[in-house]
Design a protein around this motif. Structure first.
Motif, PDB file in Angstrom:
ATOM      1  N   TYR A 194       0.503  -0.780   0.023  1.00  0.00           N
ATOM      2  CA  TYR A 194       0.062  -0.139  -0.300  1.00  0.00           C
ATOM      3  C   TYR A 194       0.907   1.301   0.151  1.00  0.00           C
ATOM      4  N   LEU A 195       0.469   1.699  -1.138  1.00  0.00           N
ATOM      5  CA  LEU A 195       1.380   3.383  -1.032  1.00  0.00           C
ATOM      6  C   LEU A 195       0.346   4.359  -1.225  1.00  0.00           C
ATOM      7  N   ALA A 196       0.459   4.878   0.498  1.00  0.00           N
ATOM      8  CA  ALA A 196       0.381   6.358   0.660  1.00  0.00           C
ATOM      9  C   ALA A 196       0.962   8.013  -0.336  1.00  0.00           C
ATOM     10  N   GLY A 197      -0.130   8.703  -0.694  1.00  0.00           N
ATOM     11  CA  GLY A 197       1.218   9.952  -0.969  1.00  0.00           C
ATOM     12  C   GLY A 197       0.641  10.476  -1.944  1.00  0.00           C
ATOM     13  N   ARG A 198       0.499  11.888  -2.178  1.00  0.00           N
ATOM     14  CA  ARG A 198       0.505  12.717  -3.416  1.00  0.00           C
ATOM     15  C   ARG A 198       1.111  12.088  -4.275  1.00  0.00           C
ATOM     16  N   ASP A 199       0.973  12.564  -5.893  1.00  0.00           N
ATOM     17  CA  ASP A 199       1.408  12.010  -6.904  1.00  0.00           C
ATOM     18  C   ASP A 199       2.282  13.428  -6.985  1.00  0.00           C
ATOM     19  N   TRP A 200       3.391  12.766  -8.010  1.00  0.00           N
ATOM     20  CA  TRP A 200       4.237  13.735  -8.610  1.00  0.00           C
ATOM     21  C   TRP A 200       4.030  13.811  -9.834  1.00  0.00           C
ATOM     22  N   THR A 201       3.724  15.120 -10.497  1.00  0.00           N
ATOM     23  CA  THR A 201       3.275  15.609 -11.877  1.00  0.00           C
ATOM     24  C   THR A 201       4.721  16.316 -12.422  1.00  0.00           C
ATOM     25  N   TYR A 202       5.495  15.099 -13.493  1.00  0.00           N
ATOM     26  CA  TYR A 202       6.164  16.614 -14.770  1.00  0.00           C
ATOM     27  C   TYR A 202       6.243  17.722 -15.713  1.00  0.00           C
ATOM     28  N   PRO A 203       7.070  17.958 -15.553  1.00  0.00           N
ATOM     29  CA  PRO A 203       6.429  20.125 -16.336  1.00  0.00           C
ATOM     30  C   PRO A 203       5.507  19.609 -17.490  1.00  0.00           C
ATOM     31  N   ASP A 204       5.298  18.477 -17.840  1.00  0.00           N
ATOM     32  CA  ASP A 204       4.373  18.175 -19.054  1.00  0.00           C
ATOM     33  C   ASP A 204       2.959  18.080 -18.557  1.00  0.00           C
ATOM     34  N   GLY A 205       2.861  17.973 -17.258  1.00  0.00           N
ATOM     35  CA  GLY A 205       2.060  17.873 -16.667  1.00  0.00           C
ATOM     36  C   GLY A 205       1.209  16.371 -16.050  1.00  0.00           C
ATOM     37  N   SER A 206       2.211  15.215 -16.505  1.00  0.00           N
ATOM     38  CA  SER A 206       1.543  13.834 -16.520  1.00  0.00           C
ATOM     39  C   SER A 206       1.862  13.286 -15.136  1.00  0.00           C
ATOM     40  N   SER A 207       1.323  12.032 -14.291  1.00  0.00           N
ATOM     41  CA  SER A 207       1.877  11.470 -13.919  1.00  0.00           C
ATOM     42  C   SER A 207       2.582  10.959 -13.668  1.00  0.00           C
ATOM     43  N   TYR A 208       2.836  11.014 -12.711  1.00  0.00           N
ATOM     44  CA  TYR A 208       4.585  10.228 -12.342  1.00  0.00           C
ATOM     45  C   TYR A 208       3.945   8.894 -11.487  1.00  0.00           C
ATOM     46  N   THR A 209       2.762   8.286 -10.872  1.00  0.00           N
ATOM     47  CA  THR A 209       2.221   7.606 -10.765  1.00  0.00           C
ATOM     48  C   THR A 209       1.539   6.279 -12.054  1.00  0.00           C
ATOM     49  N   GLU A 210       0.615   7.463 -12.338  1.00  0.00           N
ATOM     50  CA  GLU A 210       0.580   6.276 -14.082  1.00  0.00           C
ATOM     51  C   GLU A 210       2.065   5.745 -14.786  1.00  0.00           C
ATOM     52  N   LYS A 211       2.789   6.102 -14.851  1.00  0.00           N
ATOM     53  CA  LYS A 211       4.239   6.240 -15.186  1.00  0.00           C
ATOM     54  C   LYS A 211       4.545   4.757 -15.346  1.00  0.00           C
ATOM     55  N   ILE A 212       4.870   4.921 -13.241  1.00  0.00           N
ATOM     56  CA  ILE A 212       4.934   3.855 -12.554  1.00  0.00           C
ATOM     57  C   ILE A 212       4.815   2.893 -12.899  1.00  0.00           C
ATOM     58  N   LYS A 213       3.197   3.036 -12.882  1.00  0.00           N
ATOM     59  CA  LYS A 213       2.356   1.509 -13.198  1.00  0.00           C
ATOM     60  C   LYS A 213       2.982   0.703 -13.956  1.00  0.00           C
ATOM     61  N   GLU A 214       3.759   1.769 -15.494  1.00  0.00           N
ATOM     62  CA  GLU A 214       3.742   0.192 -16.557  1.00  0.00           C
ATOM     63  C   GLU A 214       4.544  -0.428 -16.394  1.00  0.00           C
ATOM     64  N   ILE A 215       5.688   0.021 -14.731  1.00  0.00           N
ATOM     65  CA  ILE A 215       6.867  -1.640 -14.805  1.00  0.00           C
ATOM     66  C   ILE A 215       6.461  -2.891 -13.637  1.00  0.00           C
ATOM     67  N   ILE A 216       5.130  -2.040 -13.259  1.00  0.00           N
ATOM     68  CA  ILE A 216       4.077  -3.480 -12.491  1.00  0.00           C
ATOM     69  C   ILE A 216       3.982  -4.764 -13.607  1.00  0.00           C
ATOM     70  N   GLU A 217       4.606  -5.684 -12.316  1.00  0.00           N
ATOM     71  CA  GLU A 217       3.795  -6.551 -13.905  1.00  0.00           C
ATOM     72  C   GLU A 217       2.447  -7.807 -13.403  1.00  0.00           C
ATOM     73  N   GLU A 218       1.733  -8.396 -14.559  1.00  0.00           N
ATOM     74  CA  GLU A 218       0.524  -8.312 -14.552  1.00  0.00           C
ATOM     75  C   GLU A 218       0.254  -9.401 -13.500  1.00  0.00           C
ATOM     76  N   ASP A 219       1.126 -10.053 -13.008  1.00  0.00           N
ATOM     77  CA  ASP A 219       0.303 -11.073 -12.318  1.00  0.00           C
ATOM     78  C   ASP A 219       0.189 -10.527 -10.609  1.00  0.00           C
ATOM     79  N   ILE A 220       1.200  -9.150 -10.573  1.00  0.00           N
ATOM     80  CA  ILE A 220       1.432  -8.335  -8.948  1.00  0.00           C
ATOM     81  C   ILE A 220       0.516  -8.042  -8.969  1.00  0.00           C
ATOM     82  N   LYS A 221      -0.455  -7.093  -9.589  1.00  0.00           N
ATOM     83  CA  LYS A 221      -1.368  -5.563  -9.623  1.00  0.00           C
ATOM     84  C   LYS A 221      -2.571  -5.625  -9.212  1.00  0.00           C
ATOM     85  N   SER A 222      -2.717  -6.652  -9.339  1.00  0.00           N
ATOM     86  CA  SER A 222      -4.012  -6.390  -8.010  1.00  0.00           C
ATOM     87  C   SER A 222      -3.855  -6.359  -6.814  1.00  0.00           C
ATOM     88  N   SER A 223      -1.866  -6.563  -6.142  1.00  0.00           N
ATOM     89  CA  SER A 223      -1.674  -6.761  -4.735  1.00  0.00           C
ATOM     90  C   SER A 223      -1.360  -5.102  -4.303  1.00  0.00           C
TER      91      SER A 223
END
Length: 383
Positions: free
Chosen positions: A229-258
């Motif tokens: 469980y990760l709690a905290g505000r999201d970091w946004t890049y200068p272009d307004g994109s989300s760090y959280t959404e970017k980092i989710k890309e490295i999560i392997e499919e079989d553990i995403k729900s955890s």
């Protein structure tokens, strides 16, 4: 004494704050309870100057300038005018602020100007290996030149800032950030959920979010019941994109729900999440003196942190916590699994952590040290 703190993040309703705001919310009311006059002066998104008194602390918020390019100078002019008005009403003894507080200060005779270092631009530029901004560097150096005295929340932040700014003749003591034993109480072991790992902090690269997710891939395979469980505000890049959404890309499919991103939690919910977790994991790449670590230790929870800067001033590795290389997710995973595998170690780390914080980081101790230092500075100014 009358102490004025310069800060834009004193925790009032609707004010976003970080570690400095948390620190002030602890220290300022304690100083007021001991009979000192305490004022917090800051800038905010308000239409007109606002003044409220909370727990004996007078909090003044003045509208910040939004004028491009010159807003820093305009804002300092407002701060200077406000300080002079406060001084006319009740003599100020000490003005305290973080690293850039006094860049363009108009000093009032007889008042001591103190920087309490929590990690400024030079410090974090070095830590994060990013380019030093020339304008910010100029402001920070000028602020130190204008200050009468300097103290810091860790020896590490003092020594590393001295690599860039010479303030040896003004250097004062290390005064740690205090623990909040009211909100961060001794945790009930019976409320810990088996396998729950918890992180609280900004969801960004420098807080080690990438490393904790990579480490969790290994932990989950050996301990299938674990959840992160990760709690905290999201970091946004200068272009307004989300760090959280970017980092989710490295999560392997079989553990995403955890892996669960909780977003920003109400302050009073954080202790409950810490209490309900089996292990807290805070793999920061750099800190000046991490309040979040102190909060976990206050509750007597086992935790894994990283071998960074002030870590060894706070954590006795293997005694009150486990430390890992901040960039080595394999070592981080190993430390987490070491605690999960050893019930006696888990209990021992938590007990030792709370004992250390009670002894060295109590609000009473930090207030005593701060008042003693203020008194010394005021006496020196009078002499």
């Amino acid at each position: 004494m009358h102490i004025v703190f310069l800060s834009n993040e004193y925790p009032l309703e609707g004010v976003i704050h970080g570690g400095v705001g948390t620190f002030l919310k602890l220290l300022c009311p304690e100083l007021a309870r001991r009979g000192h006059e305490v004022t917090v002066l800051g800038l905010g998104d308000v239409s007109q100057t606002r003044s409220v008194t909370v727990e004996g602390v007078k909090v003044i918020t003045i509208p910040f300038s939004k004028t491009p390019k010159v807003k820093a100078l305009f804002n300092f002019k407002k701060i200077n005018n406000a300080l002079e008005e406060i001084h006319r009403q009740l003599k100020i003894d000490v003005v305290e602020g973080p690293e850039m507080s006094f860049s363009f200060i108009r000093k009032i005779p007889g008042v001591t100007y103190l920087i309490r270092m929590n990690g400024g631009h030079h410090f974090f530029s070095e830590a994060e290996k990013r380019r030093v901004d020339r304008w910010k560097a100029y402001q920070e150096k000028r602020s130190f030149e204008n200050a009468d005295a300097v103290c810091g929340v860790s020896n590490y932040v003092i020594e590393h800032t001295k690599n860039y700014i010479d303030f040896s003749e003004k250097q004062g003591p290390v005064i740690f950030n205090p623990a909040n034993f009211t909100n961060f109480y001794k945790a009930d072991p019976e409320k810990a959920v088996s396998g729950r790992l918890f992180f609280a902090g900004t969801i960004c690269e420098k807080k080690g979010v990438r490393q904790i997710i990579k480490a969790f891939h290994q932990v989950k395979r050996k301990f299938p019941h674990t959840e992160l469980y990760l709690a905290g505000r999201d970091w946004t890049y200068p272009d307004g994109s989300s760090y959280t959404e970017k980092i989710k890309e490295i999560i392997e499919e079989d553990i995403k729900s955890s892996i669960h991103f909780l977003g920003v939690l109400p302050n009073l919910d954080v202790p409950q999440w810490i209490e309900s977790s089996e292990i807290c994991v805070y793999p920061s790449h750099m800190e000046a003196m991490p309040l979040a670590w102190i909060e976990v230790m206050s509750m007597g929870k086992p935790f894994v942190a990283t071998k960074i800067g002030p870590a060894f001033e706070l954590v006795d590795d293997g005694v009150s916590g486990l430390l890992a290389d901040p960039l080595d997710h394999d070592e981080l995973a190993s430390k987490i699994m070491e605690i999960l595998s050893d019930e006696a170690l888990k209990v021992r780390l938590g007990e030792n952590a709370r004992e250390k914080v009670l002894k060295e980081f109590s609000l009473e101790t930090i207030a005593d040290q701060s008042i003693a230092y203020y008194s010394k500075l005021v006496q020196n100014k009078q002499n």
